[in-house]
Design a protein around this motif. Sequence first.
Motif, mmCIF file in Angstrom:
data_model
loop_
_atom_site.group_PDB
_atom_site.id
_atom_site.type_symbol
_atom_site.label_atom_id
_atom_site.label_comp_id
_atom_site.label_asym_id
_atom_site.label_seq_id
_atom_site.Cartn_x
_atom_site.Cartn_y
_atom_site.Cartn_z
ATOM 1 N N LEU A 448 0.840 -1.199 0.000
ATOM 2 C CA LEU A 448 0.000 0.000 0.000
ATOM 3 C C LEU A 448 0.874 1.248 0.000
ATOM 4 O O LEU A 448 2.095 1.180 0.142
ATOM 5 C CB LEU A 448 -0.914 -0.009 1.224
ATOM 6 N N GLY A 449 0.227 2.377 -0.131
ATOM 7 C CA GLY A 449 0.969 3.641 -0.136
ATOM 8 C C GLY A 449 1.665 3.878 -1.457
ATOM 9 O O GLY A 449 1.259 3.383 -2.505
ATOM 10 N N GLU A 450 2.740 4.672 -1.382
ATOM 11 C CA GLU A 450 3.508 5.007 -2.590
ATOM 12 C C GLU A 450 4.794 4.187 -2.617
ATOM 13 O O GLU A 450 5.317 3.834 -1.569
ATOM 14 C CB GLU A 450 3.875 6.499 -2.556
ATOM 15 N N ALA A 542 -16.058 8.945 -8.933
ATOM 16 C CA ALA A 542 -15.377 9.966 -8.128
ATOM 17 C C ALA A 542 -13.988 10.244 -8.684
ATOM 18 O O ALA A 542 -13.323 9.347 -9.190
ATOM 19 C CB ALA A 542 -15.276 9.483 -6.687
ATOM 20 N N PRO A 543 -13.547 11.505 -8.597
ATOM 21 C CA PRO A 543 -12.224 11.846 -9.142
ATOM 22 C C PRO A 543 -11.111 11.316 -8.243
ATOM 23 O O PRO A 543 -11.289 11.175 -7.039
ATOM 24 C CB PRO A 543 -12.237 13.384 -9.119
ATOM 25 N N ARG A 544 -9.997 10.995 -8.864
ATOM 26 C CA ARG A 544 -8.809 10.583 -8.098
ATOM 27 C C ARG A 544 -7.655 11.483 -8.512
ATOM 28 O O ARG A 544 -6.683 11.031 -9.068
ATOM 29 C CB ARG A 544 -8.457 9.126 -8.408
ATOM 30 N N GLU A 545 -7.800 12.758 -8.233
ATOM 31 C CA GLU A 545 -6.785 13.702 -8.692
ATOM 32 C C GLU A 545 -5.935 14.258 -7.573
ATOM 33 O O GLU A 545 -4.790 14.614 -7.771
ATOM 34 C CB GLU A 545 -7.462 14.892 -9.393
ATOM 35 N N VAL A 546 -6.521 14.367 -6.386
ATOM 36 C CA VAL A 546 -5.785 15.035 -5.307
ATOM 37 C C VAL A 546 -4.786 14.087 -4.672
ATOM 38 O O VAL A 546 -4.890 12.866 -4.810
ATOM 39 C CB VAL A 546 -6.768 15.542 -4.242
ATOM 40 N N GLY A 547 -3.837 14.659 -3.971
ATOM 41 C CA GLY A 547 -2.910 13.835 -3.205
ATOM 42 C C GLY A 547 -3.481 13.573 -1.826
ATOM 43 O O GLY A 547 -4.514 14.135 -1.442
ATOM 44 N N THR A 548 -2.797 12.719 -1.081
ATOM 45 C CA THR A 548 -3.221 12.452 0.287
ATOM 46 C C THR A 548 -3.056 13.705 1.128
ATOM 47 O O THR A 548 -2.103 14.465 0.947
ATOM 48 C CB THR A 548 -2.365 11.330 0.876
ATOM 49 N N TRP A 549 -4.009 13.921 2.034
ATOM 50 C CA TRP A 549 -3.962 15.088 2.920
ATOM 51 C C TRP A 549 -2.735 14.960 3.815
ATOM 52 O O TRP A 549 -2.582 14.024 4.585
ATOM 53 C CB TRP A 549 -5.248 15.135 3.718
ATOM 54 N N GLY A 550 -1.821 15.919 3.682
ATOM 55 C CA GLY A 550 -0.568 15.844 4.425
ATOM 56 C C GLY A 550 -0.623 16.565 5.748
ATOM 57 O O GLY A 550 0.409 16.901 6.305
ATOM 58 N N CYS A 551 -1.813 16.835 6.240
ATOM 59 C CA CYS A 551 -2.007 17.534 7.510
ATOM 60 C C CYS A 551 -1.325 18.893 7.481
ATOM 61 O O CYS A 551 -0.663 19.309 8.439
ATOM 62 C CB CYS A 551 -1.497 16.701 8.676
ATOM 63 N N MET A 560 8.670 9.706 3.303
ATOM 64 C CA MET A 560 8.151 10.117 4.607
ATOM 65 C C MET A 560 7.124 9.121 5.143
ATOM 66 O O MET A 560 6.658 9.282 6.258
ATOM 67 C CB MET A 560 7.473 11.479 4.493
ATOM 68 N N GLN A 561 6.739 8.151 4.327
ATOM 69 C CA GLN A 561 5.728 7.200 4.792
ATOM 70 C C GLN A 561 6.252 6.396 5.962
ATOM 71 O O GLN A 561 7.457 6.262 6.161
ATOM 72 C CB GLN A 561 5.363 6.233 3.666
#
Lengths: 654, 304, 214
Positions: A448-450, A542-551, A560-561
């Motif tokens: 999972l993840g990048e 649903a769109p999949r354009e944004v990145g993960t919310w990095g707080c 950084m994961q």
Amino acid sequence: MVGLLVFGLVLIATSGVPGLAWRRGDSGERLFCGQVLAGVLGCLVPLAATAVSGGLRLELPWAVPAGWLVLELDALSATFIAPLLLVVACGALYGLRYWPQAEHAANGRKLRLFYGLISGAMLVLLLARNALLFLTAWEIMALSGYFLITTEDDKSDVRQAGFIYLIATHIGTLSLFGLFALLGQHCGSSDFPLTASLPAAGSGLLFGLALLGFGMKAGLMPLHIWLPGAHAAAPSHASALLSGVMIKTGIYGLVRFTSFFAHIPAWWGWTLLALGAVSGVLGVALAIAQHDIKRLLAYHSVENIGIIAMGLGLALLGRSAGQPALVVLGLSGCLLHVANHGLFKSLLFLSAGSVIHSVGSRDIDHGGGLLKRQRWTGLFFLGGAIAISGLPPFNGFISEWLIYLGGFGVLETPSSPLAFAMLSVPALALIGGLALACFVKVFGVVFLGEPRTDAAARAHESPPSMLWPMALLLLACGWIGLFPLSLRALLERAVSDWTGAPAVATLSADLAPLGLVAAIGWVLVVGVLLLGAWLHRKSATAPREVGTWGCGYLFPAPRMQYTASSFGDSLVRLFQFALRCERHGDRVEGLFPDKQEFSSHTPDLVLDRGLHPLFSAIAAFLGRLRRRLQNGIVACYLFYVVLTLTGLLVLVRL
Amino acid sequence: MLGRIVLHLLVLLILSPLLPGVIAKTKALFAGRIGAPLLQPYYDLARLMRKEFIFSRTTTWVFLAGPVVGLVVPLLAAQLMPFGGLGASLSFRGDLVLFVYLFGLARFFTAASALDTGSSFEGMGAVREVTFSCLAEPTLLFALLVLACGADSLTLNDLLGPALAGRWHSGQAASLALIAVCLFVVVLVENSRIPFDDPNTHLELTMIHEVMVLDHSGPAFGLVLYGAAMKLLVLGALLVRLVLPLQTGHVLLDLLLLVAGLVGLAVLIGVVESTMARLRLPRVPQVLVGTTLLSAFALVLVLR
Amino acid sequence: MSESLLANLLLLSVILINFFCLGSARLVACIRAIAVQGVVLALLPVAVHGLCAHSLVLGLGTLCFKGVLIPGLLLRAIREVRIRREMEPFVGFATTLFLGTLIAACAFLCADWLPLAAAHHEGLLVPVALTTIFSGFLLLMTRRKALTQVLGYLMLENGIFIFAVLLSEALPLMVEAGMLLDLLVGIFIMGIVINQIRREFSTISTEQLTALKE
């Protein structure tokens, strides 16, 4: 029937031989694969017949003195042989593309030769009813195992792992020689004694020898030293065979050995229960601390052997206390977990191999985001991870549940000392929780993840001939989880083979309602699929354009994961008293610190912390002693001669 | 049996969002505010169901599997759990282990879906969740062992059956009280309440459950909230039944008793949340080890 | 069961407070817990022997000394030396707690093995007393701060008190009163010593006291 079985066995054992003739080209490996599959099919027919009706027996004279070729296929052997055949077949098919001759010209033929040989040896071992035959098969298996582990013998860590394995396995073999010699003295023949025929008196030494010999092979906790290195060193499908099947021969030995006795002392059960609990908890704790995916899986084998030993311990306690329900639950849980572990551990090793094949590293932290690039491998690994964590609806839950029932079942006699066996319940719960944490970690970090490395970003799906074996194993896992009743008859027969008394108790619906558990599993599967399909349809556009919310942080990078080390850290700290994890560079000082490095390493508890320093110290001591004695002064040597002479004179006088 | 199943489902589906509402209201009253209406969680769910999804590029199907499994598991687990005087709709030997492991499955997928986003904050949440839960699990099992010790049966329905009232009046009252305390801690941990986790904190670094679902949106987030509320109800029902083992025999009265007990539990959680500070994270495992030992001690008490 | 339900619950809370003190790092909370333990112990004679003059006097005395006076003194001492937490005990908190549970389990499983009067078998008094005494020892052995050691000493005394409740019919009041007085004087001296140590060494860790051994 017997002929078919022997024919299949010979086909499997010799499957690597014809391929020796081809140095190039893939005809050799195809022939090997075909021969293994044919042999497995040949063995399956008698196996199915055994599951339906009675056992098979074959007796032939043998040229070896006191040897007698006795083979017998009963339900107890069948529960060990069935997963063996499946794993052998899957591994052979998988190896076609995982370890092709074209890429591994140097060791491909060796690998296949010993792959076939070890499979055949294990089959003979599980069928043998004569001590000499058993030991011969045991030794062939042990040696072939060594050659499988040292497939890549040009690497020094592989040679080291093989060397440790060789020492460990021969200590085990030595104690087995002692065991069978004593046993032969006991009953006057090298054939295995009849079930429940020996008295328990004076059998303490026998049990000790069996525990050392078989426990060494199975990898029970203080004896597991060879296991992590060996499983990490072998090619993945060979690891699957070693971890999924070969270590179970140790369990088989213990089960078969204990079946000889009419009465079982209670301390046998307590010993196994305690060793099992220790192996389970520490095995999984050590697994959490690993970074190497194959070492991690190997430590999970220690954990699962612990669970199996706990089941066997409960069954032995049931025997000694005369509680048939406990015997049935403990032993069927143990046997079913043997089969289950064979299936899901091979599945995990094969899918880990598929990852290693495409990423080129065994380090968990080099993966990431592989579920997008290897969707099938990821799915199969997820299935195996759920199964090994003992979660419904897969097979791991069914066997752990049976052992749980045994652990809870001792409550029915609350005031006896047997009630302490209920402590196995919280131990199992802790093991289950830790295993879950560990597999969330592996699955999450690898799939999972990048992607954390370029290699992981360029990963590709493995060819179908590697995927199908995994699919088959996952199907088998799901089958046992969702149709556990299909194995009920076989398990009951195996239990009565063990106790020697027909049907002491059965896995009936009021003792272990397998049907209802399976039904809930079905509802779970259907419910998840339905709700998942609904959610999937609703979110399809649903769109999949944004990145993960990095707080709030705008430039998150894959590095950084959370990594495997950071994931395991909090749990490793909890078990620091036992693991003694080494950490380097975890302190950052000053306001503007320089570039920092951090690494953690968890050496093995027994091997690196105990045996290694101990043996080094002994070697150093002996070295000093030698320098003292061999000091080069002639007078001293003459003094030794005088001492020896005097000693001899005294000896003669005595 | 079918009636029972429907009844359990109805109770679960209708009542569960009420509990977070009660907790929030209690906290508001303690803080001297009027607070959001009691039914606010229902409005939230309805609103979320109408909203659209937003997905991160990183996510895969596992991201959606978290909410799905998190919703299905409490629905199934509720069938094994007696709701107050209403017996469980499905009951068989060993269902208590299945009950515990079903929640394990939900945890697996919730944590996996958090890791699916690739965010290190969500990774932190996932670690904490699996760490704390694997320490809470032995406590739960010890508590079940204590219950099973005198019950002569291995179904949740019988462990929490009518015989429980009698055990409170016997010498086992002490250990029952002990495990009630331990189970309360387990309920707080499993449902991420103060003092183990602060559901309303604004700093991602300190959250556990809330940070794991940070990237969920729309109906998927609705499912997460709904599933969490149901989990609170199911685990709460265990505690309520243990403390209030009354049984009237009349369905409506029993139902009323259950609701009263659950609301009482929610108020209690609200009071705890208003009066206690969140524990520092390294202290949480210590507390959990402590409760495990306490429940082990309860087992010793019951065994002698 | 020889004791009433109330007595059992009181004894149980004594054990819980033991566990709390073993597992907690916060000194103020520990002192408060010991105060609560004192109050619980004050109720114990009444709960075990019923309302009579002897048990009432015993209870009231205990309440004054263990519930109010000594904790009050300790709280004052803590305000003066300004420390809140027990840092770095010799043995970790979780381990201490584990040992405490082990002690409790042993006490409960082995109490019947002691040569007791038949009336005291199966009761909770003896095992709880044993647990409290040994928990007190554990606290004394594992902590660094002089103040926590005082707490351990108090806990030890509480355990002895529970034993005394068992015998309170036979135990003259004066003996108990003398014991409490001893304790009070001990606490006074401790308080003075702690203050002196702090003034001299600006710490109250007992580790530095070992340097004085010669």
